[in-house]
Write a protein that holds these residues in place. Structure first.
Motif, PDB file in Angstrom:
ATOM      1  N   VAL A 168       0.841  -1.206   0.000  1.00 17.07           N
ATOM      2  CA  VAL A 168       0.000   0.000   0.000  1.00 17.07           C
ATOM      3  C   VAL A 168       0.872   1.250   0.000  1.00 17.07           C
ATOM      4  O   VAL A 168       0.565   2.235  -0.690  1.00 17.07           O
ATOM      5  N   ALA A 169       1.983   1.229   0.736  1.00 12.91           N
ATOM      6  CA  ALA A 169       2.886   2.379   0.758  1.00 12.91           C
ATOM      7  C   ALA A 169       3.484   2.628  -0.619  1.00 12.91           C
ATOM      8  O   ALA A 169       3.583   3.782  -1.069  1.00 12.91           O
ATOM      9  N   VAL A 170       3.870   1.563  -1.311  1.00  9.49           N
ATOM     10  CA  VAL A 170       4.426   1.707  -2.663  1.00  9.49           C
ATOM     11  C   VAL A 170       3.403   2.327  -3.605  1.00  9.49           C
ATOM     12  O   VAL A 170       3.708   3.267  -4.363  1.00  9.49           O
ATOM     13  N   GLN A 171       2.183   1.835  -3.565  1.00 11.16           N
ATOM     14  CA  GLN A 171       1.149   2.383  -4.449  1.00 11.16           C
ATOM     15  C   GLN A 171       0.848   3.841  -4.116  1.00 11.16           C
ATOM     16  O   GLN A 171       0.633   4.662  -5.019  1.00 11.16           O
ATOM     17  N   ARG A 172       0.838   4.166  -2.825  1.00 13.23           N
ATOM     18  CA  ARG A 172       0.578   5.549  -2.409  1.00 13.23           C
ATOM     19  C   ARG A 172       1.683   6.478  -2.904  1.00 13.23           C
ATOM     20  O   ARG A 172       1.401   7.563  -3.439  1.00 13.23           O
ATOM     21  N   ILE A 173       2.934   6.063  -2.749  1.00 14.47           N
ATOM     22  CA  ILE A 173       4.054   6.908  -3.156  1.00 14.47           C
ATOM     23  C   ILE A 173       4.074   7.088  -4.673  1.00 14.47           C
ATOM     24  O   ILE A 173       4.307   8.191  -5.186  1.00 14.47           O
ATOM     25  N   LEU A 174       3.825   6.009  -5.406  1.00 13.36           N
ATOM     26  CA  LEU A 174       3.775   6.113  -6.865  1.00 13.36           C
ATOM     27  C   LEU A 174       2.680   7.082  -7.306  1.00 13.36           C
ATOM     28  O   LEU A 174       2.896   7.937  -8.175  1.00 13.36           O
ATOM     29  N   ALA A 175       1.495   6.949  -6.703  1.00 10.66           N
ATOM     30  CA  ALA A 175       0.375   7.821  -7.077  1.00 10.66           C
ATOM     31  C   ALA A 175       0.673   9.273  -6.730  1.00 10.66           C
ATOM     32  O   ALA A 175       0.370  10.189  -7.511  1.00 10.66           O
ATOM     33  N   LEU A 176       1.278   9.503  -5.565  1.00 14.07           N
ATOM     34  CA  LEU A 176       1.580  10.870  -5.157  1.00 14.07           C
ATOM     35  C   LEU A 176       2.617  11.501  -6.068  1.00 14.07           C
ATOM     36  O   LEU A 176       2.506  12.683  -6.440  1.00 14.07           O
ATOM     37  N   GLU A 177       3.617  10.733  -6.462  1.00 10.93           N
ATOM     38  CA  GLU A 177       4.635  11.254  -7.383  1.00 10.93           C
ATOM     39  C   GLU A 177       4.015  11.584  -8.733  1.00 10.93           C
ATOM     40  O   GLU A 177       4.325  12.619  -9.341  1.00 10.93           O
ATOM     41  N   ASN A 178       3.123  10.729  -9.216  1.00  8.67           N
ATOM     42  CA  ASN A 178       2.452  11.007 -10.486  1.00  8.67           C
ATOM     43  C   ASN A 178       1.627  12.285 -10.382  1.00  8.67           C
ATOM     44  O   ASN A 178       1.663  13.133 -11.288  1.00  8.67           O
ATOM     45  N   TRP A 179       0.891  12.432  -9.285  1.00  5.13           N
ATOM     46  CA  TRP A 179       0.064  13.625  -9.119  1.00  5.13           C
ATOM     47  C   TRP A 179       0.914  14.882  -9.060  1.00  5.13           C
ATOM     48  O   TRP A 179       0.558  15.911  -9.655  1.00  5.13           O
ATOM     49  N   ARG A 180       2.031  14.818  -8.370  1.00  7.50           N
ATOM     50  CA  ARG A 180       2.895  16.003  -8.261  1.00  7.50           C
ATOM     51  C   ARG A 180       3.398  16.444  -9.632  1.00  7.50           C
ATOM     52  O   ARG A 180       3.484  17.647  -9.914  1.00  7.50           O
ATOM     53  N   ARG A 181       3.725  15.495 -10.481  1.00  6.48           N
ATOM     54  CA  ARG A 181       4.196  15.855 -11.814  1.00  6.48           C
ATOM     55  C   ARG A 181       3.063  16.448 -12.660  1.00  6.48           C
ATOM     56  O   ARG A 181       3.267  17.425 -13.382  1.00  6.48           O
ATOM     57  N   ILE A 182       1.880  15.842 -12.546  1.00  8.40           N
ATOM     58  CA  ILE A 182       0.719  16.374 -13.275  1.00  8.40           C
ATOM     59  C   ILE A 182       0.390  17.774 -12.768  1.00  8.40           C
ATOM     60  O   ILE A 182       0.114  18.697 -13.546  1.00  8.40           O
ATOM     61  N   ASP A 183       0.414  17.943 -11.443  1.00  9.88           N
ATOM     62  CA  ASP A 183       0.092  19.238 -10.848  1.00  9.88           C
ATOM     63  C   ASP A 183       1.107  20.301 -11.259  1.00  9.88           C
ATOM     64  O   ASP A 183       0.774  21.484 -11.322  1.00  9.88           O
ATOM     65  N   ALA A 184       2.340  19.875 -11.567  1.00 12.92           N
ATOM     66  CA  ALA A 184       3.378  20.811 -11.994  1.00 12.92           C
ATOM     67  C   ALA A 184       3.235  21.209 -13.462  1.00 12.92           C
ATOM     68  O   ALA A 184       3.985  22.065 -13.946  1.00 12.92           O
ATOM     69  N   GLY A 185       2.286  20.595 -14.168  1.00 13.67           N
ATOM     70  CA  GLY A 185       2.019  21.020 -15.534  1.00 13.67           C
ATOM     71  C   GLY A 185       2.269  19.983 -16.609  1.00 13.67           C
ATOM     72  O   GLY A 185       1.980  20.222 -17.785  1.00 13.67           O
ATOM     73  N   GLU A 186       2.788  18.799 -16.250  1.00 11.64           N
ATOM     74  CA  GLU A 186       3.013  17.773 -17.256  1.00 11.64           C
ATOM     75  C   GLU A 186       1.693  17.078 -17.597  1.00 11.64           C
ATOM     76  O   GLU A 186       0.783  17.000 -16.767  1.00 11.64           O
ATOM     77  N   SER A 187       1.588  16.582 -18.807  1.00 13.12           N
ATOM     78  CA  SER A 187       0.370  15.874 -19.214  1.00 13.12           C
ATOM     79  C   SER A 187       0.458  14.408 -18.787  1.00 13.12           C
ATOM     80  O   SER A 187       1.551  13.861 -18.594  1.00 13.12           O
ATOM     81  N   ALA A 188      -0.703  13.782 -18.667  1.00 18.17           N
ATOM     82  CA  ALA A 188      -0.729  12.368 -18.292  1.00 18.17           C
ATOM     83  C   ALA A 188      -0.021  11.516 -19.342  1.00 18.17           C
ATOM     84  O   ALA A 188       0.704  10.568 -19.001  1.00 18.17           O
ATOM     85  N   GLU A 189      -0.200  11.854 -20.604  1.00 18.08           N
ATOM     86  CA  GLU A 189       0.455  11.093 -21.674  1.00 18.08           C
ATOM     87  C   GLU A 189       1.971  11.203 -21.575  1.00 18.08           C
ATOM     88  O   GLU A 189       2.691  10.228 -21.795  1.00 18.08           O
ATOM     89  N   ALA A 190       2.463  12.384 -21.244  1.00 19.38           N
ATOM     90  CA  ALA A 190       3.907  12.586 -21.145  1.00 19.38           C
ATOM     91  C   ALA A 190       4.502  11.847 -19.950  1.00 19.38           C
ATOM     92  O   ALA A 190       5.626  11.336 -20.010  1.00 19.38           O
ATOM     93  N   VAL A 191       3.743  11.776 -18.863  1.00 16.76           N
ATOM     94  CA  VAL A 191       4.243  11.150 -17.638  1.00 16.76           C
ATOM     95  C   VAL A 191       4.121   9.627 -17.692  1.00 16.76           C
ATOM     96  O   VAL A 191       4.904   8.919 -17.046  1.00 16.76           O
ATOM     97  N   TRP A 192       3.173   9.121 -18.473  1.00 16.39           N
ATOM     98  CA  TRP A 192       2.861   7.696 -18.443  1.00 16.39           C
ATOM     99  C   TRP A 192       4.058   6.769 -18.606  1.00 16.39           C
ATOM    100  O   TRP A 192       4.209   5.813 -17.820  1.00 16.39           O
ATOM    101  N   PRO A 193       4.960   6.963 -19.595  1.00 16.70           N
ATOM    102  CA  PRO A 193       6.064   6.002 -19.752  1.00 16.70           C
ATOM    103  C   PRO A 193       6.932   5.880 -18.498  1.00 16.70           C
ATOM    104  O   PRO A 193       7.264   4.763 -18.069  1.00 16.70           O
ATOM    105  N   THR A 194       7.317   7.002 -17.908  1.00 15.71           N
ATOM    106  CA  THR A 194       8.168   6.932 -16.726  1.00 15.71           C
ATOM    107  C   THR A 194       7.383   6.464 -15.504  1.00 15.71           C
ATOM    108  O   THR A 194       7.942   5.820 -14.606  1.00 15.71           O
ATOM    109  N   ALA A 195       6.074   6.753 -15.466  1.00 18.61           N
ATOM    110  CA  ALA A 195       5.243   6.270 -14.364  1.00 18.61           C
ATOM    111  C   ALA A 195       5.138   4.745 -14.404  1.00 18.61           C
ATOM    112  O   ALA A 195       5.212   4.078 -13.364  1.00 18.61           O
ATOM    113  N   ALA A 196       4.985   4.197 -15.600  1.00 17.25           N
ATOM    114  CA  ALA A 196       4.923   2.738 -15.747  1.00 17.25           C
ATOM    115  C   ALA A 196       6.262   2.107 -15.383  1.00 17.25           C
ATOM    116  O   ALA A 196       6.304   1.069 -14.706  1.00 17.25           O
TER     117      ALA A 196
END
Length: 214
Positions: A168-196
């Motif tokens: 659960v901690a791993v999933q939470r940290i991954l989700a929070l990092e993804n959100w921070r990048r999106i919130d900083a202005g990156e698109s979901a499509e741009a973040v997806w490869p590195t998020a995966a």
């Protein structure tokens, strides 16, 4: 109408009430700020009494976090569903998270929908909501721990609970990092490869330490 049909109708009406009240509350919180909206104002907006509201939502924070309620036992369901196919719990959980990334599920943090972004800013920008969220995560850990223990023979509940906490901690940290990048202005499509890639790396680390469930 049969008893089952009547029970189903009541449950659907109850679910619609949950959603209507929660939606009204979140709209007010987004407009004015969580701390500036009293519960009485939410009740008035939803056309119900304050006591009725508290029958559905024990705490003000639950008006927002209601959206997480359906996900509390999601990881446990994934593990349980994997058992008939003799699929390893970590494999099933990893595939589920990667599928969520691919469809930009808000739970993974990889969603750039403007409404979802506003919701996440409300959530992570309100200390009392973040604190309440940990309660939901604790329930997720407990349910997942029980599912892992059952999947591995039911002989070590503590080990399963510890493993659930790490997952659960791993999933939470991954989700929070993804959100921070999106919130900083990156698109979901741009973040997806590195998020995966990050998700695969994280689950690889889990396998190293949680071989029993891999």
């Amino acid at each position: 109408m049969t008893d089952d049909e009547e029970m189903g109708l009541r449950e659907r009406k109850r679910q619609r009430m949950y959603e209507a009240v929660s939606d009204a509350a979140i709209a007010l919180f987004l407009e004015k700020g969580f701390e500036k909206v009293p519960v009485a104002e939410v009740a008035a907006a939803a056309n119900i009494s304050k006591p009725t509201l508290f029958r559905y939502f024990p705490a003000k924070e639950d008006l927002v976090l209601h959206r997480f309620a359906d996900h509390v036992d999601e990881a446990a369901r994934i593990v349980a569903a994997a058992r008939p196919a003799k699929r390893a719990p970590l494999d099933a959980l990893q595939r589920h998270f990667l599928d969520g990334l691919e469809r930009h599920d808000p739970v993974t943090g990889l969603c750039d929908n403007t409404h979802v972004l506003a919701f996440h800013r409300l959530l992570y920008g309100t200390p009392s909501l973040v604190a309440r969220l940990y309660g939901y995560q604790e329930r997720t850990e407990r349910a997942l721990g029980e599912a892992l223990n059952e999947a591995s023979g039911g002989d070590d509940a503590l080990a399963a609970r510890l493993a659930a906490g790490q997952i659960v901690a791993v999933q939470r940290i991954l989700a929070l990092e993804n959100w921070r990048r999106i919130d900083a202005g990156e698109s979901a499509e741009a973040v997806w490869p590195t998020a995966a890639a990050a998700a695969n790396r994280a689950f690889g680390q889990l396998r190293s330490g949680l071989a029993r469930y891999a």
